[in-house]
Design an enzyme around this catalytic site. Structure first.
Site, PDB file in Angstrom:
ATOM      1  N   GLY A 199       0.800  -1.217   0.000  1.00  0.00           N
ATOM      2  CA  GLY A 199       0.000   0.000   0.000  1.00  0.00           C
ATOM      3  C   GLY A 199       0.828   1.259   0.000  1.00  0.00           C
ATOM      4  O   GLY A 199       0.365   2.321  -0.453  1.00  0.00           O
TER       5      GLY A 199
ATOM      6  N   GLU B  69       3.573  -9.316  -2.031  1.00  0.00           N
ATOM      7  CA  GLU B  69       2.326 -10.007  -1.701  1.00  0.00           C
ATOM      8  C   GLU B  69       2.356 -11.521  -1.873  1.00  0.00           C
ATOM      9  O   GLU B  69       1.681 -12.242  -1.124  1.00  0.00           O
ATOM     10  CB  GLU B  69       1.180  -9.412  -2.533  1.00  0.00           C
ATOM     11  CG  GLU B  69       0.726  -8.029  -2.090  1.00  0.00           C
ATOM     12  CD  GLU B  69       1.658  -6.923  -2.539  1.00  0.00           C
ATOM     13  OE1 GLU B  69       1.467  -5.774  -2.090  1.00  0.00           O
ATOM     14  OE2 GLU B  69       2.588  -7.184  -3.334  1.00  0.00           O
TER      15      GLU B  69
ATOM     16  N   ASP C  95      -1.495  -5.525  -5.537  1.00  0.00           N
ATOM     17  CA  ASP C  95      -2.706  -4.726  -5.730  1.00  0.00           C
ATOM     18  C   ASP C  95      -2.320  -3.248  -5.723  1.00  0.00           C
ATOM     19  O   ASP C  95      -1.215  -2.911  -6.119  1.00  0.00           O
ATOM     20  CB  ASP C  95      -3.751  -5.071  -4.662  1.00  0.00           C
ATOM     21  CG  ASP C  95      -3.316  -4.694  -3.252  1.00  0.00           C
ATOM     22  OD1 ASP C  95      -2.087  -4.606  -3.002  1.00  0.00           O
ATOM     23  OD2 ASP C  95      -4.195  -4.503  -2.389  1.00  0.00           O
TER      24      ASP C  95
END
Length: 358
Positions: free
Chosen positions: A120, A143, A151
């Site tokens: 993030g 991830e 993402d």
């Protein structure tokens, strides 16, 4: 910069210094990991500053000395997935919309990617228009090591890296320094860490272009440029199994070590990640890729590898995840396809007037 105990201080600080709106992620003990309220507060501030004529540009930085942001609060995601609840879905919905806002922001968005910038943290920095790294920067999308898939627009960014570099970073989760982050298109300029405070002060007194011209310097050489021949060849393969075979058979010790690194990751996450990268290429827009990532993330929330990966890496820290299934060969094409299937009416990630529906 305030660095009080995370429980006593606001998790995000906002101020206007000169013509610069400054966002400080303020959870230093948690490596400034993002929570849902932090995402909402950032989005609200950016929306307001977009209309404020006194704000000429935006700066995002992290409190403390360890990094900008280590990602989302994965302990909370672990607890959510384990309980079978959906708080993470709401978090991702708002987080990915914030990523899109940053990418389309009409004013210069300067990200100080000093120290650790992962997951993030990449999402709130690497979509910006002026991305600064230092010799302390460690940029990664790790991830696959927790049974998840890149993402926050990570598959969009890595899918556009030169040659096989993006696939290499996505599958291995490897962290890169300043020069390699710039080579992969994740950062724009290098500023020595000892000059970051001066650079920040310069932003308060003038435009980002002037600060960059004054303080940017060439970074020390990275590692990836010299490895491009085997990286580009091996990652051009059509499947994770073939990529691993090419790495093992190449002859370069670094290629063999890379194969071993990949084989330690979640087999399902590896296959879904490769499929996501290949689908995220041009001409897909960032919004369409984020909508795809939202589907994948929602599906991963209900799969055992996410809980197990976070348990092994963060909760128990035994570093011995028990993946299900445990082998690449056991992950079928049909299982991979399920991650990309529509979520259903009212459940998809959508954007505003300029956005898209998947």
């Amino acid at each position: 910069m305030r660095t009080e105990d995370d429980n006593a201080a606001p998790p995000v600080l906002f101020e206007i210094r000169g013509g610069t709106g400054v966002i400080t992620l303020n959870r230093p003990r948690a490596l400034n990991a993002l929570t849902h309220p932090m995402v909402r507060q950032m989005d609200a501030a950016l929306a307001a500053w977009e209309q404020d004529p006194d704000v000429q540009q935006v700066l995002v930085r992290g409190a403390g000395e360890r990094g900008l942001c280590a990602g989302g609060d994965i302990r909370a995601i672990h607890d959510d997935a384990k309980a079978g609840t959906t708080a993470s879905v709401a978090f991702w919905y708002d987080e990915y919309r914030l990523n899109a806002r940053i990418a389309r922001y009409p004013k210069p968005y300067v990200a100080l990617m000093d120290g650790i910038v992962m997951g993030g943290g990449v999402g709130v920095s690497a979509h910006g228009s002026v991305r600064i790294v230092t010799e302390r920067s460690r940029v990664a999308m790790p991830e696959t090591g927790i049974g998840f898939v890149p993402d926050v627009g990570g598959t969009y960014l890595l899918g556009r890296a030169p040659g096989g570099l993006g696939t290499h970073l996505a599958l291995t989760g490897a962290a890169v320094g300043a020069a390699d982050a710039m080579l992969c298109g994740l950062a724009d300029h290098f500023v020595p860490a000892e000059r970051i405070e001066e650079f920040t002060e310069a932003l308060a007194g003038g435009p980002a272009t002037e600060a960059v011209a004054r303080y940017a310097a060439p970074p020390a050489p990275g590692d990836l440029a010299a490895r491009r021949p085997w990286i580009d060849h091996c990652y051009a393969a059509d499947s994770v199994e073939e990529i691993v075979d090419r790495l093992l058979g190449h002859g370069d010790p670094a290629a063999k070590e890379t194969a071993e690194t990949i084989l330690a990751k979640s087999p399902t996450a590896l296959k879904v990640t490769l499929a996501a990268l290949r689908r995220a290429g041009a001409p897909r827009t960032l919004e369409r890729v984020l909508a795809q990532e939202f589907r994948v993330s929602c599906r991963a929330l209900g799969r055992p590898d996410l809980v197990e990966g976070i348990r092994a890496q963060v909760v128990d820290k035994d570093r011995r995840p028990r993946w299900s299934p445990a082998e690449l060969a056991a992950v079928t094409d049909a299982e991979v396809e399920r991650y990309f299937a529509p979520l259903g009416a009212g459940r998809e990630l959508v954007f505003g007037e300029a956005g898209v529906r998947p």
